[in-house]
Design an enzyme around this catalytic site. Structure first.
Site, mmCIF file in Angstrom:
data_model
loop_
_atom_site.group_PDB
_atom_site.id
_atom_site.type_symbol
_atom_site.label_atom_id
_atom_site.label_comp_id
_atom_site.label_asym_id
_atom_site.label_seq_id
_atom_site.Cartn_x
_atom_site.Cartn_y
_atom_site.Cartn_z
ATOM 1 C CG ASN A 139 -0.070 -0.071 2.531
ATOM 2 O OD1 ASN A 139 0.982 -0.625 2.416
ATOM 3 N ND2 ASN A 139 -0.809 0.937 3.628
ATOM 4 C CB SER A 216 -1.948 -9.013 7.132
ATOM 5 O OG SER A 216 -1.645 -10.189 7.057
ATOM 6 C CD GLU A 237 4.820 -0.663 13.704
ATOM 7 O OE1 GLU A 237 5.360 -0.958 14.926
ATOM 8 O OE2 GLU A 237 2.775 -0.292 13.862
ATOM 9 C CB CYS A 271 -1.596 0.398 8.878
ATOM 10 S SG CYS A 271 -0.551 2.109 8.994
HETATM 11 N N1 LIG Z 1 0.787 -0.831 11.504
HETATM 12 C C1 LIG Z 1 1.708 0.081 10.033
HETATM 13 O O1 LIG Z 1 2.145 0.271 9.111
HETATM 14 C C2 LIG Z 1 1.336 -0.966 8.149
HETATM 15 C C3 LIG Z 1 1.402 0.178 7.460
HETATM 16 C C4 LIG Z 1 1.193 -0.328 6.309
HETATM 17 C C5 LIG Z 1 0.283 -1.275 5.843
HETATM 18 N N2 LIG Z 1 -0.151 -2.264 7.024
HETATM 19 C C6 LIG Z 1 -1.124 -3.481 6.976
HETATM 20 O O2 LIG Z 1 -0.368 -4.743 6.202
HETATM 21 C C7 LIG Z 1 -1.715 -5.313 5.416
HETATM 22 C C8 LIG Z 1 -2.130 -4.925 4.413
HETATM 23 O O3 LIG Z 1 -0.474 -4.803 3.448
HETATM 24 P P1 LIG Z 1 -0.710 -6.272 2.705
HETATM 25 O O4 LIG Z 1 -1.492 -7.215 2.197
HETATM 26 O O5 LIG Z 1 1.132 -5.923 1.957
HETATM 27 O O6 LIG Z 1 -0.177 -7.371 3.637
HETATM 28 P P2 LIG Z 1 0.586 -9.264 3.666
HETATM 29 O O7 LIG Z 1 0.311 -9.487 5.329
HETATM 30 O O8 LIG Z 1 -0.393 -9.684 2.842
HETATM 31 O O9 LIG Z 1 2.168 -9.099 2.917
HETATM 32 C C9 LIG Z 1 2.760 -7.899 3.601
HETATM 33 C C10 LIG Z 1 4.226 -9.013 2.913
HETATM 34 O O10 LIG Z 1 4.616 -9.887 3.954
HETATM 35 C C11 LIG Z 1 5.081 -10.759 2.806
HETATM 36 N N3 LIG Z 1 4.471 -12.103 3.446
HETATM 37 C C12 LIG Z 1 3.192 -12.736 3.432
HETATM 38 N N4 LIG Z 1 3.102 -13.769 4.062
HETATM 39 C C13 LIG Z 1 4.320 -14.226 4.511
HETATM 40 C C14 LIG Z 1 4.653 -15.173 5.032
HETATM 41 N N5 LIG Z 1 4.115 -16.473 5.479
HETATM 42 N N6 LIG Z 1 6.277 -15.154 5.787
HETATM 43 C C15 LIG Z 1 6.239 -13.639 5.184
HETATM 44 N N7 LIG Z 1 7.085 -12.830 4.934
HETATM 45 C C16 LIG Z 1 5.330 -12.981 3.954
HETATM 46 C C17 LIG Z 1 4.409 -10.016 2.201
HETATM 47 O O11 LIG Z 1 4.910 -11.148 0.443
HETATM 48 C C18 LIG Z 1 4.370 -9.190 1.259
HETATM 49 O O12 LIG Z 1 5.625 -8.457 0.800
HETATM 50 C C19 LIG Z 1 -2.452 -4.779 6.535
HETATM 51 O O13 LIG Z 1 -3.328 -5.111 7.353
HETATM 52 C C20 LIG Z 1 -2.279 -2.975 6.901
HETATM 53 O O14 LIG Z 1 -2.911 -2.703 7.777
HETATM 54 C C21 LIG Z 1 -0.107 -1.930 8.463
HETATM 55 O O1 LIG Z 2 -0.360 2.274 5.986
HETATM 56 C C1 LIG Z 2 0.894 2.657 6.414
HETATM 57 C C2 LIG Z 2 0.094 3.727 6.849
HETATM 58 O O2 LIG Z 2 -1.139 4.718 6.915
HETATM 59 C C3 LIG Z 2 0.803 4.801 5.764
HETATM 60 S S1 LIG Z 2 0.368 6.885 7.244
HETATM 61 O O3 LIG Z 2 1.912 7.697 7.085
HETATM 62 O O4 LIG Z 2 -0.309 7.139 7.621
HETATM 63 O O5 LIG Z 2 0.409 7.700 5.590
#
Ligand SMILES: NC(=O)c1ccc[n+]([C@@H]2O[C@H](COP(=O)([O-])OP(=O)(O)OC[C@H]3O[C@@H](n4cnc5c(N)ncnc54)[C@H](O)[C@@H]3O)[C@@H](O)[C@H]2O)c1
Ligand SMILES: O=C[C@H](O)CS(=O)(=O)O
Length: 468
Positions: A139, A216, A237, A271
């Site tokens: 994202n 996630s 995160e 997020c």
């Molecule tokens: N807290 C934060 O700062 C933050 C920021 C951005 C997104 N997010 C979260 O990320 C999620 C969306 O992103 P997404 O769909 O890419 O998440 P995801 O967890 O599906 O994937 C994230 C990364 O993990 C990798 N991955 C997947 N399975 C794995 C495994 N078994 N072992 C190691 N790596 C693995 C993916 O290839 C990708 O590179 C949402 O839940 C969002 O809230 C959190």
């Molecule tokens: O998804 C990641 C965060 O929302 C980025 S931000 O710092 O809030 O823009």
């Protein structure tokens, strides 16, 4: 043993799903292992380089990022659907992140402490961890990788980076720019592939000393299960279900505008997106009218892009259907955009009559969907806002300074906003959540060094000169 052959993956544009924007060769397990080993071999020289010199490379990378702003923003926009203006903003944000951490190369890496003995000198020294695995989501395909990679590198670590497969081309572009910026080969090694296949190779490798993951909760838990027993430093995160509170004394125009911006910016795929809003009863009707007004101003396909993938589209539509089935009332949006059926476009969506027993009040949707609640007063609002497994970000809109300060103390989140939206972060400020949103190590700002370095305490004895 037969060597694994590379899979070739086509990347499609979520705004025009029949458009193939490029192909990427996915790395094999063997190649991933070789990249990890190469990072290990590169660590010695890189960690011995002056941190000032390491910082200079980050400055050069920031320059290159700005130089390549247009093509990079267009590529990233076509790969994950954010509008080009949103991606231009993210490229600029990436450059700011690089410049902030470039300067870290000129800052103290420890401190001298007084010793009990005049014969001794006591000081601390920050040292890098070694090879760090960085695993990032789709994202924020530029900002999030850079807010991990930049501090990792400037503090002397080498990096194996696995971007989300959804944004593989953008990741490759960034990795190539780092080489142009003068980063020595193998200091940053990009691994292209599915996390379920290659992520686990990174996590389990004994060469990898630390893992910084954003994604996630489901995957974060898998990483904890795998890496926890291996005594690696882990930074996670994760998801969010961020609440805004609108009190009766708020500037309702500002509160409604920023709540909709917080919910719908980047198609709600942040997020820190606002996904719940609690409105004091006496202003509820007026505030809801204003929320609808601002939702109507969103031009889907122009100021709001598509969801990032078919998986995202189906997930968000399933959340909307389930919310309706559980009794929530959709007062705006709720459907795919019929005239934009060539992309994964969904209308900005508002629900009322949501209860905390419903999934919509608890689960991260990660799309342009806002749940609206009516509350009796501030006390009920903060109780419900805190009633979540997540604790990333929260806002309160109020003119009451005492309630604002009370909210700062009692809100169970890592990012607190007063009269501002739940999203957004600045590179100099620590970023991260509480509860199930984070494992506690903050990212960005001065907090980043706590994860990407470890402190040594040094005692030197016999330092006093004695005239003979
Ligand atoms: N807290 C934060 O700062 C933050 C920021 C951005 C997104 N997010 C979260 O990320 C999620 C969306 O992103 P997404 O769909 O890419 O998440 P995801 O967890 O599906 O994937 C994230 C990364 O993990 C990798 N991955 C997947 N399975 C794995 C495994 N078994 N072992 C190691 N790596 C693995 C993916 O290839 C990708 O590179 C949402 O839940 C969002 O809230 C959190
Ligand atoms: O998804 C990641 C965060 O929302 C980025 S931000 O710092 O809030 O823009």
């Amino acid at each position: 043993m037969a060597t694994e052959t590379r899979e070739i993956r086509e990347q499609y544009n979520p705004a025009n799903t029949s458009e193939c924007i490029g192909k990427i060769e996915l790395h094999t397990v063997e190649e991933t292992e070789a990249k990890i080993e190469a990072s290990g071999k590169a660590f010695g020289e890189w960690s011995r380089m002056s941190s000032v010199a390491r910082g200079e490379i980050l400055h050069k990378m920031a320059d290159l990022l700005i130089e390549h702003m247009e093509p990079l923003a267009e590529l990233a926009s076509k790969e994950m659907g954010k509008t080009v203006p949103e991606m231009i903003g993210e490229v600029k944000r990436g450059a700011s992140i690089l410049r902030y951490f470039a300067q870290e190369g000129m800052r103290a890496a420890g401190e001298v402490l007084p010793s009990v003995s005049e014969e001794k000198m006591l000081f601390t020294k920050r040292v890098p961890l070694g090879v760090v695995a960085i695993i990032t989501p789709w994202n924020f395909p530029i900002a999030i990788p850079l807010w991990k990679i930049a501090p990792a590198l400037v503090y002397g670590n080498t990096v194996v980076w696995k971007p989300s497969i959804e944004v593989a081309l953008t990741g490759q572009y960034i990795a190539d720019l780092f080489l142009k910026a003068g980063l020595p080969e193998h200091v940053l090694n990009i691994v292209q592939g599915r996390g379920s296949k290659l992520g686990t190779v990174l996590i389990k490798s004994p060469i990898v000393k630390a893992i910084s993951f954003t994604g996630s909760n489901a995957v974060g838990q898998q990483i904890l299960n795998e890496a926890g027993p291996l005594n690696k430093k882990i930074q996670l995160e994760l998801g969010g279900k961020n609440a805004a509170i609108i009190l009766a004394d708020a500037d309702l125009e500002l509160a409604a505008r920023l709540t909709i911006e917080g919910a719908m910016k980047q198609t709600g795929q942040r997020c820190t997106a606002t996904s719940r809003v609690y409105i004091e009863a006496s202003v509820y009707d007026e505030a809801v009218e204003k929320l609808i007004k601002y939702a109507k101003q969103i031009k889907v396909g122009e100021t709001m892009g598509p969801l990032a993938s078919r998986q995202q589209f189906e997930s968000v539509m399933e959340h909307i259907a389930r919310a309706k089935a559980q009794g929530a009332k959709c007062i705006f949006g709720g459907k795919p955009v019929a005239e934009l059926s060539h992309g994964y476009y969904v209308e900005p969506t508002l629900f009322v009559d949501v209860t905390h027993e419903m999934d919509l009040a608890r689960e991260e949707v990660f799309g342009p969907v806002l749940a609206i609640f009516k509350v009796a007063d501030y006390e009920e609002a903060i109780r419900l806002a805190n009633d979540s497994e997540f604790g990333l970000s929260a806002s309160i809109y109020t003119a009451n300074i005492q309630k604002a300060f009370d909210f700062i103390e009692r809100s169970e989140v890592g990012l607190v906003q007063i009269n501002d939206e739940t999203g957004g972060a600045e590179p100099q400020a620590p970023f991260g959540g509480m509860k199930n949103s984070s494992t506690g190590f903050r990212e960005q700002g001065q907090a980043a060094k706590e994860f990407f370095t470890v402190l040594k305490t040094v005692t030197i004895n016999g330092i006093r000169y004695k005239k003979s």
